[in-house]
Structure formats: structure tokens, C-alpha cells
Scaffold this motif. Structure first.
Motif, PDB file in Angstrom:
ATOM      1  N   GLY A  11      45.697  36.779  30.676  1.00  0.00           N
ATOM      2  CA  GLY A  11      45.858  38.121  31.472  1.00  0.00           C
ATOM      3  C   GLY A  11      46.627  39.252  30.817  1.00  0.00           C
ATOM      4  N   THR A  12      46.944  40.295  31.188  1.00  0.00           N
ATOM      5  CA  THR A  12      47.596  41.200  30.488  1.00  0.00           C
ATOM      6  C   THR A  12      48.142  42.594  31.940  1.00  0.00           C
ATOM      7  OG1 THR A  12      48.554  42.953  28.894  1.00  0.00           O
ATOM      8  CG2 THR A  12      45.939  43.147  29.465  1.00  0.00           C
ATOM      9  N   GLN A  13      49.337  42.439  32.009  1.00  0.00           N
ATOM     10  CA  GLN A  13      49.698  43.280  33.164  1.00  0.00           C
ATOM     11  C   GLN A  13      49.676  44.903  32.860  1.00  0.00           C
ATOM     12  OE1 GLN A  13      51.162  42.247  36.168  1.00  0.00           O
ATOM     13  NE2 GLN A  13      50.978  44.589  36.723  1.00  0.00           N
ATOM     14  N   VAL A  14      48.959  45.627  33.919  1.00  0.00           N
ATOM     15  CA  VAL A  14      48.941  46.861  33.827  1.00  0.00           C
ATOM     16  C   VAL A  14      49.563  47.603  35.149  1.00  0.00           C
ATOM     17  CG1 VAL A  14      47.394  49.002  33.982  1.00  0.00           C
ATOM     18  CG2 VAL A  14      46.637  46.969  32.404  1.00  0.00           C
ATOM     19  N   THR A  15      50.466  48.451  34.680  1.00  0.00           N
ATOM     20  CA  THR A  15      51.090  49.006  35.859  1.00  0.00           C
ATOM     21  C   THR A  15      50.997  50.601  35.738  1.00  0.00           C
ATOM     22  OG1 THR A  15      53.164  46.928  36.064  1.00  0.00           O
ATOM     23  CG2 THR A  15      53.394  49.014  37.387  1.00  0.00           C
ATOM     24  N   VAL A  16      50.570  51.027  36.947  1.00  0.00           N
ATOM     25  CA  VAL A  16      50.421  52.455  36.825  1.00  0.00           C
ATOM     26  C   VAL A  16      51.566  53.334  37.903  1.00  0.00           C
ATOM     27  CG1 VAL A  16      48.716  54.492  37.307  1.00  0.00           C
ATOM     28  CG2 VAL A  16      48.067  52.386  36.333  1.00  0.00           C
ATOM     29  N   SER A  17      52.422  53.881  37.566  1.00  0.00           N
ATOM     30  CA  SER A  17      53.355  54.580  38.470  1.00  0.00           C
ATOM     31  C   SER A  17      52.847  55.697  39.038  1.00  0.00           C
ATOM     32  CB  SER A  17      54.938  54.702  37.755  1.00  0.00           C
ATOM     33  OG  SER A  17      54.729  55.762  36.845  1.00  0.00           O
ATOM     34  N   SER A  18      53.175  56.219  40.179  1.00  0.00           N
ATOM     35  CA  SER A  18      52.756  57.354  40.979  1.00  0.00           C
ATOM     36  C   SER A  18      53.827  58.468  40.573  1.00  0.00           C
ATOM     37  CB  SER A  18      52.532  57.331  42.300  1.00  0.00           C
ATOM     38  OG  SER A  18      53.907  57.015  42.831  1.00  0.00           O
ATOM     39  N   VAL A  29      36.920  42.473  22.258  1.00  0.00           N
ATOM     40  CA  VAL A  29      36.332  43.353  23.163  1.00  0.00           C
ATOM     41  C   VAL A  29      37.193  44.456  23.621  1.00  0.00           C
ATOM     42  CG1 VAL A  29      35.157  43.436  25.657  1.00  0.00           C
ATOM     43  CG2 VAL A  29      34.650  41.560  23.667  1.00  0.00           C
ATOM     44  N   TYR A  30      37.155  45.504  24.125  1.00  0.00           N
ATOM     45  CA  TYR A  30      37.966  46.319  24.435  1.00  0.00           C
ATOM     46  C   TYR A  30      37.889  47.194  25.770  1.00  0.00           C
ATOM     47  CZ  TYR A  30      38.751  46.565  19.409  1.00  0.00           C
ATOM     48  OH  TYR A  30      39.041  46.312  18.071  1.00  0.00           O
ATOM     49  N   LEU A  31      38.750  47.496  26.574  1.00  0.00           N
ATOM     50  CA  LEU A  31      38.724  48.348  27.714  1.00  0.00           C
ATOM     51  C   LEU A  31      39.444  49.414  27.955  1.00  0.00           C
ATOM     52  CD1 LEU A  31      37.212  48.045  30.648  1.00  0.00           C
ATOM     53  CD2 LEU A  31      39.380  47.259  31.462  1.00  0.00           C
ATOM     54  N   GLN A  32      38.833  50.706  27.404  1.00  0.00           N
ATOM     55  CA  GLN A  32      39.540  51.774  27.376  1.00  0.00           C
ATOM     56  C   GLN A  32      39.640  52.458  28.901  1.00  0.00           C
ATOM     57  OE1 GLN A  32      40.872  53.692  24.855  1.00  0.00           O
ATOM     58  NE2 GLN A  32      41.834  55.042  26.624  1.00  0.00           N
ATOM     59  N   MET A  33      40.684  52.577  29.493  1.00  0.00           N
ATOM     60  CA  MET A  33      41.346  53.076  30.586  1.00  0.00           C
ATOM     61  C   MET A  33      41.780  54.604  30.622  1.00  0.00           C
ATOM     62  SD  MET A  33      42.526  49.465  32.223  1.00  0.00           S
ATOM     63  CE  MET A  33      43.978  49.350  31.359  1.00  0.00           C
ATOM     64  N   ASN A  34      41.181  55.332  31.350  1.00  0.00           N
ATOM     65  CA  ASN A  34      41.553  56.946  31.489  1.00  0.00           C
ATOM     66  C   ASN A  34      41.791  57.001  32.905  1.00  0.00           C
ATOM     67  OD1 ASN A  34      41.093  56.913  28.422  1.00  0.00           O
ATOM     68  ND2 ASN A  34      39.221  57.749  28.780  1.00  0.00           N
ATOM     69  N   SER A  35      42.265  58.240  32.960  1.00  0.00           N
ATOM     70  CA  SER A  35      42.587  58.774  34.525  1.00  0.00           C
ATOM     71  C   SER A  35      43.097  57.500  35.386  1.00  0.00           C
ATOM     72  CB  SER A  35      41.458  59.301  35.140  1.00  0.00           C
ATOM     73  OG  SER A  35      41.105  60.308  34.298  1.00  0.00           O
ATOM     74  N   LEU A  36      44.292  56.678  34.805  1.00  0.00           N
ATOM     75  CA  LEU A  36      44.574  55.690  35.784  1.00  0.00           C
ATOM     76  C   LEU A  36      45.422  56.064  36.969  1.00  0.00           C
ATOM     77  CD1 LEU A  36      45.923  53.604  32.476  1.00  0.00           C
ATOM     78  CD2 LEU A  36      44.294  52.751  34.328  1.00  0.00           C
ATOM     79  N   GLU A  37      45.055  55.225  37.956  1.00  0.00           N
ATOM     80  CA  GLU A  37      45.640  55.584  39.257  1.00  0.00           C
ATOM     81  C   GLU A  37      46.518  54.347  39.705  1.00  0.00           C
ATOM     82  OE1 GLU A  37      42.182  55.706  41.425  1.00  0.00           O
ATOM     83  OE2 GLU A  37      41.385  57.608  40.628  1.00  0.00           O
ATOM     84  N   PRO A  38      47.532  54.445  40.575  1.00  0.00           N
ATOM     85  CA  PRO A  38      48.248  53.294  41.149  1.00  0.00           C
ATOM     86  C   PRO A  38      47.519  52.067  41.592  1.00  0.00           C
ATOM     87  CG  PRO A  38      49.190  55.289  41.681  1.00  0.00           C
ATOM     88  CD  PRO A  38      48.133  55.728  41.123  1.00  0.00           C
ATOM     89  N   GLU A  39      46.608  52.420  41.883  1.00  0.00           N
ATOM     90  CA  GLU A  39      45.368  51.462  42.503  1.00  0.00           C
ATOM     91  C   GLU A  39      44.993  50.587  41.580  1.00  0.00           C
ATOM     92  OE1 GLU A  39      46.210  54.377  45.380  1.00  0.00           O
ATOM     93  OE2 GLU A  39      45.132  54.653  43.380  1.00  0.00           O
ATOM     94  N   ASP A  40      45.046  50.898  40.329  1.00  0.00           N
ATOM     95  CA  ASP A  40      44.626  50.232  39.015  1.00  0.00           C
ATOM     96  C   ASP A  40      45.526  49.356  38.425  1.00  0.00           C
ATOM     97  OD1 ASP A  40      43.139  53.055  37.768  1.00  0.00           O
ATOM     98  OD2 ASP A  40      41.953  51.689  38.798  1.00  0.00           O
ATOM     99  N   THR A  41      46.901  49.172  39.071  1.00  0.00           N
ATOM    100  CA  THR A  41      47.695  47.984  38.861  1.00  0.00           C
ATOM    101  C   THR A  41      47.437  46.711  39.202  1.00  0.00           C
ATOM    102  OG1 THR A  41      49.658  49.674  39.268  1.00  0.00           O
ATOM    103  CG2 THR A  41      50.120  47.505  39.453  1.00  0.00           C
ATOM    104  N   ALA A  42      47.076  45.996  38.162  1.00  0.00           N
ATOM    105  CA  ALA A  42      46.940  44.606  38.274  1.00  0.00           C
ATOM    106  C   ALA A  42      47.053  43.969  37.120  1.00  0.00           C
ATOM    107  CB  ALA A  42      45.280  44.416  38.680  1.00  0.00           C
ATOM    108  N   VAL A  43      46.625  42.577  37.042  1.00  0.00           N
ATOM    109  CA  VAL A  43      46.653  41.723  35.940  1.00  0.00           C
ATOM    110  C   VAL A  43      45.220  41.658  35.389  1.00  0.00           C
ATOM    111  CG1 VAL A  43      46.883  39.552  34.800  1.00  0.00           C
ATOM    112  CG2 VAL A  43      48.488  40.169  36.349  1.00  0.00           C
TER     113      VAL A  43
END
Length: 124
Positions: A117-124, A79-93
Motif C-alpha cells: 500500500g501507499t498512503q494518499v492524503t488530500v488536504s482541504s 499498472v498505474y492509477l492516475q488520480m485527478n480532482s482529488l477530494e479529502p474523501e479520497d484520503t486512504a491507503v
């Protein structure tokens, strides 16, 4: 029980994209609806998206609608999750899990067999 392994997380700048994968071992995923959740530091785990067993039906949290897309490839047991237009608020596991039939689709206790889980970190 199915073992789920998430991958694809990382560090990305705001506005960027990532694609997460959730691969199963032990049993096939093709009979199950699947979901993605995320948990930011100091916050509860929240529902992101769900997909039914054949990929025809999907549901999204309002916070990601129009930016994230859930999909699946049953032949690859993934199963996939394509994440576009990422924002710092999307930072999470980010976690994937198997949906328990008959439960409410966005409730955490409606899912089982959680991955690590997998870590996603979005920098501003």
C-alpha cells in the motif's frame, strides 16, 4: 506468486493530482487483470478500478469514475492509477492486487498478491 510494490502516494491539496504506480517483481503481470483498492481509517477496503490483461477493458467504482484512470504498461510490468480532482474523501491507503480469473471484479476476495500500500492524503 508475484510481489507488488505501490508507489507515488503523498500529500496533495484538494483539486490536485497524483499518479500511483504498482510494479511487479517475480513474475510478469501481462497475463493478469489487475485492480486498485483503497482503505480509509476505520473503513473497509473498497474497490476503485480494474484493468484487463491488455488494457482494453476497465471498470471503476462510481465514486471515482471520471476522476481516476487505470492504465498499464506490460513492458514495464507496471499498472498505474492516475488520480485527478482529488477530494479529502479520497484520503486512504491505496493497494494494488492481482485479479483471480472467474471472480467478481469488485470483490476484495477476487484478488490476491496484495502490495503493502501507499498512503494518499488530500488536504482541504
Amino acid at each position: 506468486q508475484v510481489q507488488l510494490v505501490e508507489s507515488g502516494g503523498g500529500l496533495v491539496q484538494a483539486g490536485g493530482s497524483l499518479r500511483l504506480s504498482c510494479t511487479a517483481s517475480g513474475r510478469t503481470l501481462s497475463s493478469y487483470a489487475m485492480g486498485w483498492f483503497r482503505q480509509a481509517p476505520g473503513k473497509e477496503r473498497e474497490f476503485i478500478a480494474r484493468i484487463n490483461w491488455n488494457g482494453i477493458s476497465t471498470d471503476y467504482a462510481d465514486s471515482v469514475k471520471g476522476r481516476f484512470t487505470i492504465s498499464r504498461d506490460n513492458a514495464k510490468n507496471t499498472v498505474y492509477l492516475q488520480m485527478n480532482s482529488l477530494e479529502p474523501e479520497d484520503t486512504a491507503v491505496y493497494y494494488c492486487a492481482k485479479f483471480i480469473p472467474g471472480r467478481y471484479y469488485s470483490a476484495e476476495n477476487s484478488y490476491t498478491d496484495w502490495g503493502q500500500g501507499t498512503q494518499v492524503t488530500v488536504s482541504s
